[in-house]
Design an enzyme around this catalytic site. Structure first.
Site, mmCIF file in Angstrom:
data_model
loop_
_atom_site.group_PDB
_atom_site.id
_atom_site.type_symbol
_atom_site.label_atom_id
_atom_site.label_comp_id
_atom_site.label_asym_id
_atom_site.label_seq_id
_atom_site.Cartn_x
_atom_site.Cartn_y
_atom_site.Cartn_z
ATOM 1 N N ILE A 135 0.952 -1.438 -0.130
ATOM 2 C CA ILE A 135 0.070 0.140 -0.285
ATOM 3 C C ILE A 135 0.541 0.986 -0.015
ATOM 4 C CG2 ILE A 135 -1.785 1.055 0.563
ATOM 5 C CD1 ILE A 135 -2.573 -1.145 2.493
ATOM 6 N N TYR B 68 -1.309 -10.247 15.961
ATOM 7 C CA TYR B 68 -1.622 -8.642 14.812
ATOM 8 C C TYR B 68 -2.975 -7.856 15.002
ATOM 9 C CZ TYR B 68 -2.866 -5.879 10.651
ATOM 10 O OH TYR B 68 -3.163 -5.809 9.582
ATOM 11 N N ALA C 138 4.020 1.075 7.846
ATOM 12 C CA ALA C 138 5.301 0.219 8.298
ATOM 13 C C ALA C 138 4.451 -0.942 9.673
ATOM 14 C CB ALA C 138 6.605 0.671 9.322
ATOM 15 N N LYS D 264 -2.798 -3.110 16.243
ATOM 16 C CA LYS D 264 -4.103 -2.128 15.391
ATOM 17 C C LYS D 264 -5.016 -1.205 16.172
ATOM 18 C CE LYS D 264 -1.985 -3.358 11.136
ATOM 19 N NZ LYS D 264 -1.246 -1.528 11.226
ATOM 20 N N ASN E 90 7.385 -4.607 16.997
ATOM 21 C CA ASN E 90 7.559 -4.384 15.587
ATOM 22 C C ASN E 90 6.461 -2.913 15.394
ATOM 23 O OD1 ASN E 90 8.568 -3.380 12.966
ATOM 24 N ND2 ASN E 90 7.733 -4.616 11.911
ATOM 25 N N ASP F 234 12.063 2.690 4.798
ATOM 26 C CA ASP F 234 11.320 0.585 5.752
ATOM 27 C C ASP F 234 12.927 0.387 5.590
ATOM 28 O OD1 ASP F 234 10.123 -1.417 3.747
ATOM 29 O OD2 ASP F 234 8.760 -0.399 3.303
ATOM 30 N N SER G 216 -7.383 -1.818 10.787
ATOM 31 C CA SER G 216 -7.594 -2.693 9.924
ATOM 32 C C SER G 216 -9.772 -2.649 10.276
ATOM 33 C CB SER G 216 -7.308 -3.642 10.105
ATOM 34 O OG SER G 216 -7.732 -4.644 9.222
HETATM 35 P P1 NAD Z 1 3.832 -4.549 3.570
HETATM 36 O O1 NAD Z 1 4.002 -5.751 4.020
HETATM 37 O O2 NAD Z 1 3.478 -4.411 1.833
HETATM 38 O O3 NAD Z 1 3.762 -2.996 3.658
HETATM 39 C C1 NAD Z 1 4.419 -2.638 4.900
HETATM 40 C C2 NAD Z 1 6.287 -1.868 4.550
HETATM 41 O O4 NAD Z 1 6.914 -1.658 5.646
HETATM 42 C C3 NAD Z 1 6.681 -3.563 3.811
HETATM 43 O O5 NAD Z 1 7.564 -2.625 3.295
HETATM 44 C C4 NAD Z 1 8.172 -3.579 5.016
HETATM 45 O O6 NAD Z 1 9.468 -4.297 4.723
HETATM 46 C C5 NAD Z 1 8.135 -2.253 6.011
HETATM 47 N N1 NAD Z 1 8.266 -2.657 7.361
HETATM 48 C C6 NAD Z 1 8.185 -3.111 7.955
HETATM 49 N N2 NAD Z 1 8.184 -3.034 9.379
HETATM 50 C C7 NAD Z 1 9.183 -1.914 9.228
HETATM 51 C C8 NAD Z 1 10.260 -1.757 10.440
HETATM 52 N N3 NAD Z 1 10.356 -1.959 11.434
HETATM 53 N N4 NAD Z 1 10.840 -0.007 9.767
HETATM 54 C C9 NAD Z 1 10.658 -0.052 8.413
HETATM 55 N N5 NAD Z 1 10.285 -0.884 7.814
HETATM 56 C C10 NAD Z 1 9.378 -1.477 8.247
HETATM 57 O O7 NAD Z 1 2.119 -4.213 4.389
HETATM 58 P P2 NAD Z 1 0.665 -3.765 3.496
HETATM 59 O O8 NAD Z 1 -0.306 -4.707 2.646
HETATM 60 O O9 NAD Z 1 1.518 -2.730 2.401
HETATM 61 O O10 NAD Z 1 -0.089 -3.078 4.807
HETATM 62 C C11 NAD Z 1 0.911 -1.830 5.017
HETATM 63 C C12 NAD Z 1 -0.581 -1.251 6.112
HETATM 64 O O11 NAD Z 1 -1.722 -1.673 5.955
HETATM 65 C C13 NAD Z 1 0.224 -2.202 7.538
HETATM 66 O O12 NAD Z 1 0.228 -1.380 8.725
HETATM 67 C C14 NAD Z 1 -0.837 -2.968 7.396
HETATM 68 O O13 NAD Z 1 -1.195 -3.783 8.902
HETATM 69 C C15 NAD Z 1 -2.115 -2.698 7.189
HETATM 70 N N6 NAD Z 1 -3.332 -2.950 6.797
HETATM 71 C C16 NAD Z 1 -3.285 -3.641 5.786
HETATM 72 C C17 NAD Z 1 -4.258 -4.300 4.552
HETATM 73 C C18 NAD Z 1 -4.070 -5.525 4.120
HETATM 74 O O14 NAD Z 1 -4.835 -6.629 3.224
HETATM 75 N N7 NAD Z 1 -2.657 -5.624 2.894
HETATM 76 C C19 NAD Z 1 -5.466 -4.187 5.503
HETATM 77 C C20 NAD Z 1 -5.522 -3.458 6.956
HETATM 78 C C21 NAD Z 1 -4.377 -3.017 6.892
HETATM 79 C C1 WQD Z 2 -10.782 -13.499 1.920
HETATM 80 C C2 WQD Z 2 -11.427 -14.176 1.977
HETATM 81 C C3 WQD Z 2 -11.620 -16.518 2.382
HETATM 82 C C4 WQD Z 2 -7.897 -17.371 0.851
HETATM 83 C C5 WQD Z 2 -7.251 -10.695 5.873
HETATM 84 C C6 WQD Z 2 -7.128 -10.062 7.429
HETATM 85 C C7 WQD Z 2 -7.695 -8.983 8.062
HETATM 86 C C8 WQD Z 2 -7.131 -8.022 7.006
HETATM 87 C C9 WQD Z 2 -7.196 -8.015 5.743
HETATM 88 C C10 WQD Z 2 -5.062 -6.385 7.499
HETATM 89 C C11 WQD Z 2 -12.035 -14.981 3.504
HETATM 90 C C12 WQD Z 2 -11.459 -16.772 1.225
HETATM 91 C C13 WQD Z 2 -9.027 -16.677 1.254
HETATM 92 C C14 WQD Z 2 -8.176 -18.789 -0.043
HETATM 93 C C15 WQD Z 2 -10.570 -18.582 0.425
HETATM 94 N N1 WQD Z 2 -5.495 -7.503 7.070
HETATM 95 N N2 WQD Z 2 -10.189 -17.504 0.845
HETATM 96 N N3 WQD Z 2 -9.031 -19.078 -0.206
HETATM 97 O O1 WQD Z 2 -9.470 -12.902 5.594
HETATM 98 O O2 WQD Z 2 -10.784 -11.076 4.534
HETATM 99 O O3 WQD Z 2 -8.149 -10.340 5.800
HETATM 100 O O4 WQD Z 2 -6.474 -9.480 5.203
HETATM 101 O O5 WQD Z 2 -5.453 -5.689 8.332
HETATM 102 O O6 WQD Z 2 -6.569 -8.757 9.280
HETATM 103 O O7 WQD Z 2 -7.387 -10.746 8.329
HETATM 104 O O8 WQD Z 2 -8.266 -11.660 3.643
HETATM 105 O O9 WQD Z 2 -7.822 -12.323 1.668
HETATM 106 O O10 WQD Z 2 -7.059 -13.524 3.616
HETATM 107 O O11 WQD Z 2 -9.524 -14.177 2.979
HETATM 108 O O12 WQD Z 2 -11.731 -19.386 0.113
HETATM 109 O O13 WQD Z 2 -6.880 -19.179 -0.597
HETATM 110 O O14 WQD Z 2 -11.211 -15.357 0.518
HETATM 111 O O15 WQD Z 2 -12.206 -17.419 3.510
HETATM 112 O O16 WQD Z 2 -13.420 -15.748 3.499
HETATM 113 P P1 WQD Z 2 -9.212 -11.615 4.632
HETATM 114 P P2 WQD Z 2 -8.169 -12.668 3.244
#
Ligand code: NAD
Ligand code: WQD
Length: 342
Positions: A14, A154, A84, A158, A102, A33, A127
């Protein structure tokens, strides 16, 4: 004001898309990063899109001596977007200490570094996981819904981070916070120069789908077909990562424009729930690729259905996630093809 935005986790999924949108909107950025879950190649992808290299410091935000170097090198930071963190739900159950260290320490250090500055604007990546399984009748879920006890370390980080930020706003007059609760980010930049790069076997649905379509995985397992939903599969709110990135720009605009309360919270989703089966069928339709799948047992801890009431962000941030799901899935597929040389 310098217009300089610090982006922690800038090489992540992201973060990289947000850096691109910030620069397009006219902001100066500095990325940080430690490549714990990304590679320096992502920075090359960002440079190819933008036509120049962004200011970047390799540093670990959970280590104050490392992180503080960023503020020494860039004293003009006006706002920070804090991505991060570690984010793998299953891994956090096995390694809670690593997740606490972390995710919590990185934020503690960021607040500590920002609290003595003139501008202490922080945008935080939260999240929808904080809502747990929504109560009957609570969908679409709004920011006023109560949060539920976290199902994983995790998720707990948050919730704790949101609380730490609220306490800091109360204590330090310069700190201003926008917490953004993302639903399920998917897709890749239209250039296919940056996208999601999961390490090992993907845990999330869309990377598993694209890797299966690319022939890296035999078939997709759909976890559960007997849920209380129209087609029996779970429902989520899948939001395009570029739409999500743009919401961060709006949040920074609002904070630097001195609008709003000192602690604000927004859901970032499309407002529409999509089932696993609907998403699979849409992927097949737009790509024309066959996707082998089977129904498998339910995945432990899965939420049955959740989607966002995003009306607060729509109204107050003047933002809407409106990219059609088919286009988003196509962007994910184009990215997968690009990285696999297909
Ligand atoms: P990502 O792992 O792709 O990106 C996180 C980046 O932070 C990575 O490049 C990693 O190397 C870096 N990082 C981790 N710890 C670090 C540290 N101590 N110092 C410097 N860099 C560090 O994850 P993302 O999907 O881009 O998620 C970004 C944020 O959004 C996270 O906080 C995650 O919890 C949150 N989030 C993600 C999702 C999702 O589904 N992807 C959903 C909800 C919230
Ligand atoms: C989506 C749907 C699975 C894989 C996770 C984290 C949440 C947030 C977003 C950070 C579900 C189904 C998945 C597969 C499947 N991240 N599935 N087969 O679980 O909504 O959320 O990512 O904050 O905290 O828990 O996302 O992409 O894992 O799953 O059927 O191989 O797809 O059961 O219904 P989820 P997901």
């Amino acid at each position: 004001m310098s217009n300089r935005v610090l982006v922690t986790g800038a090489a992540g999924y992201i973060g990289s898309h947000t850096v691109v949108e910030l620069v397009k909107a006219g902001y100066e950025v500095v990325g940080v990063d430690d490549f714990a879950n990304s590679t320096p190649d992502v920075l090359k992808g960002i440079s190819s899109i933008l036509g120049f290299e962004i200011p970047f410091v390799e540093a670990d935000c959970s280590d104050m001596s490392s992180f503080s170097r960023v503020f020494e090198a860039y004293p003009d930071i006006d706002a920070a977007i804090h991505f991060a963190a570690f984010k793998a739900v299953g891994e956090s159950v096995l390694k809670p200490v690593e997740y606490f260290r972390n995710n919590l320490m990185s934020l503690v250090n960021l607040i500590d570094l920002m609290r003595s500055r003139e501008s202490g604007n922080i945008v935080f990546s939260s999240s929808c996981t904080v809502y747990g399984e929504p109560d009957e009748g609570a969908l679409p879920i709004s920011e006023t819904a109560r949060t539920k006890p976290a199902l994983s370390p995790y998720g707990r980080t948050k919730q704790m981070c949101e609380d730490m930020l609220k306490d800091s706003v109360r204590a330090y007059g310069n700190i201003k916070v926008t917490a953004l609760r993302y639903f399920n980010p998917i897709g890749a930049h239209p250039s296919a120069l940056i996208g999601e790069l999961p390490v090992g076997v993907p845990q999330n649905l869309v990377p598993y789908i694209t890797q299966t379509a690319a022939g890296l995985r035999k078939e997709l397992s759909i976890f559960g077909d007997d849920y209380d939903t129209p087609d029996g599969t779970c429902i989520r709110d899948y939001i395009y990562v570029c739409d999500l990135a743009k919401a961060h720009v709006r949040a920074v605009d609002r904070m630097l424009g001195a609008d709003g309360e000192r602690y604000e919270l927004f859901n970032l989703g499309t407002g529409t729930g999509v089932s696993v089966l609907e998403l699979v069928n849409e992927f097949k339709r737009v790509t024309g690729v066959d996707l082998p799948y089977k129904f498998a047992p339910r995945r432990e801890g899965d939420i049955v259905k959740v989607w966002a009431d995003a009306s607060k962000a729509n109204k107050i941030l003047g933002w809407k996630a409106d990219t059609p799901l088919g286009d988003v899935l196509l962007s994910a597929w184009n990215w997968e093809k690009k990285i696999r040389n297909l």
